[in-house]
Write a protein that holds these residues in place. Structure first.
Motif, mmCIF file in Angstrom:
data_model
loop_
_atom_site.group_PDB
_atom_site.id
_atom_site.type_symbol
_atom_site.label_atom_id
_atom_site.label_comp_id
_atom_site.label_asym_id
_atom_site.label_seq_id
_atom_site.Cartn_x
_atom_site.Cartn_y
_atom_site.Cartn_z
ATOM 1 N N HIS A 76 -29.410 -18.975 -14.430
ATOM 2 C CA HIS A 76 -29.893 -19.009 -15.802
ATOM 3 C C HIS A 76 -28.688 -18.948 -16.742
ATOM 4 N N GLU A 93 -24.487 -14.403 -16.229
ATOM 5 C CA GLU A 93 -25.529 -15.285 -16.741
ATOM 6 C C GLU A 93 -25.952 -14.766 -18.116
ATOM 7 N N ALA A 123 -30.179 -14.091 -20.045
ATOM 8 C CA ALA A 123 -30.551 -13.385 -18.811
ATOM 9 C C ALA A 123 -29.943 -11.992 -18.768
ATOM 10 N N ASP A 421 -27.011 -25.224 -14.818
ATOM 11 C CA ASP A 421 -27.392 -23.997 -14.104
ATOM 12 C C ASP A 421 -26.867 -23.996 -12.674
#
Length: 429
Positions: A76, A93, A123, A421
């Motif tokens: 993420h 992340e 995240a 990602d």
């Protein structure tokens, strides 16, 4: 898209079309770059591809003699990488928080960033990845630490793990036997959040100090210089005494940090100011001197004055010229030292992840590049390591390069791709 968003997008497209005719023939690159004269834009150029990610087996293009594979996927918004001595790969992340626009131009900019997946819900974690069988693909994944505040830079010194959250440097106890953290972490240094939010970290070679990059709140001190105190700087933190100070200033947004081993000099990549043209001023790679001042917001590339800013003649006179220009608005973020022998055909030098422009008529960056070094200084033109992050018409971005690191095997590079990602791995073909 609402009516305001549609209107600002149309205005932005019109400005891009008008400014394409004034785009310089080449990029401002190298130790003696040709930097065009500044042209204040008034209305900022906004051009950014729509983020689509990778599909149908597509992947970046590696330079001749190299190959690329996905080391880790389904993250993420991965931004930064830290390889631990035991071979574990840590990935921060996180992303810029979304917010309500403050003006018509701000509305256009935020809408552009949303389309490019550059803002959203963070995240706020660091994940751990482990390649168990040595095939260049991580099979094991776990959460290393979570519920952080836009985590970014990481450093392990002894049995202490340091994390650069947007609001400061935090320390955690690290168990080398289990490879895990314990406790909630303690904040050692407080930084102002907001604006340029990333907080890169690197430890000194003797493990006695940490260095952290803290970017400015605004483009050129737009909200006053008082709110910029402590920002646009690289900080130094003494681990034993707990003392923190500004190591160098006038660096609008210093992100990646790396040591040049021959001279033991600290180097950084810096994102320069907006609104003066496609190549003016260029982002740059530079060594960082203790107590040095690098111009922001008063001037750039030495003593070139930015007359949009109330001036300080003394600081302008003291401004140091950077070592190496990287082209305008490349958004050079990732930085690591790569020793000769890591990849075939590459000497000693610096690897740079160029996140890519959002504010020039013709896109720049969107690459992972290499700058060769000799005798402690850049020694030649940059070379592409990974490219192919954009569609041919520049309307789509499959990915965007960010953090870079030498892989656990010492024979590969890892690169975070926050749109795709993915953590990409580059090795010999």
């Amino acid at each position: 898209m609402d009516l305001m968003g549609k209107a600002t997008e149309l205005v932005g497209a019109a400005m891009v079309a008008l400014r394409r005719k004034d785009v310089p023939g080449g990029q401002a690159i190298g130790a003696t770059p040709a930097i065009p004269k500044a042209k204040e834009q008034g209305i900022m150029t906004l051009k950014m591809p729509t983020a689509t990610g990778w599909s149908n087996g597509r992947k970046p293009a590696a330079a001749p003699g190299l190959q690329v594979n996905a080391f880790a996927a389904d993250l993420h918004h991965p931004r930064w990488i830290e390889v631990l001595p035991n071979g574990d790969v840590l990935v921060a992340e996180s992303m810029q928080a979304d917010r309500k626009p403050r003006s018509l131009m701000d509305h256009a900019m935020i809408a552009t960033m949303r389309r490019a997946r550059a803002v959203g819900e963070s995240a706020n974690r660091v994940s751990l990845w482990r390649d168990l069988d040595g095939d260049g693909v991580a099979e094991h994944r776990e959460v290393f630490v979570e519920k952080q505040n836009q985590p970014f830079g990481m450093a392990l010194v002894g049995d202490r793990f340091y994390l650069g959250n947007t609001d400061g440097i935090y320390a955690f106890d690290y168990d080398r036997a289990t490879g895990r953290l314990s406790g909630n972490g303690k904040r050692l240094v407080e930084f102002k959040p907001g604006g340029h939010w990333t907080r890169s970290l690197i430890a000194s070679s003797d493990g006695k100090r940490l260095y952290a990059g803290v970017g400015s709140l605004s483009n050129i001190g737009d909200e006053g210089l008082e709110v910029e105190i402590g920002r646009a700087a690289i900080w130094e933190f003494e681990i034993e005494t707990g003392k923190a100070r500004i190591f160098a200033g006038g660096l609008r947004n210093p992100v990646g940090l790396a040591w040049e081993p021959q001279t033991d000099a600290l180097w950084t990549v810096v994102n320069e100011r907006d609104g003066l043209g496609d190549e003016t001023p260029p982002d740059y790679l530079t060594s960082v001197k203790d107590g040095g001042f690098y111009g922001w917001p008063y001037c750039y590339w030495g003593q070139t004055v930015d007359d949009r800013v109330p001036q300080d003649a003394g600081l302008v006179a003291s401004a140091l010229q950077p070592d190496y220009a990287l082209g305008g608005h490349t958004a050079s973020l990732g930085l690591c030292w790569m020793p000769e022998g890591t990849l075939p055909g590459f000497p000693d030098g610096m690897v740079i992840g160029q996140h890519g422009s959002w504010n020039r008529a013709i896109l720049s960056g969107y690459k992972m590049i290499f700058v060769p070094f000799k005798d402690g200084k850049p020694s030649g033109p940059p070379r592409d390591i990974l490219s192919g992050f954009l569609s041919a018409d520049e309307k789509q971005s499959y990915g965007r390069p960010v953090g870079v690191a030498v892989g656990p095997d010492g024979k590969s590079l890892l690169m975070a791709d926050d749109v795709g990602d993915v953590i990409w791995r580059v090795s010999a073909a």
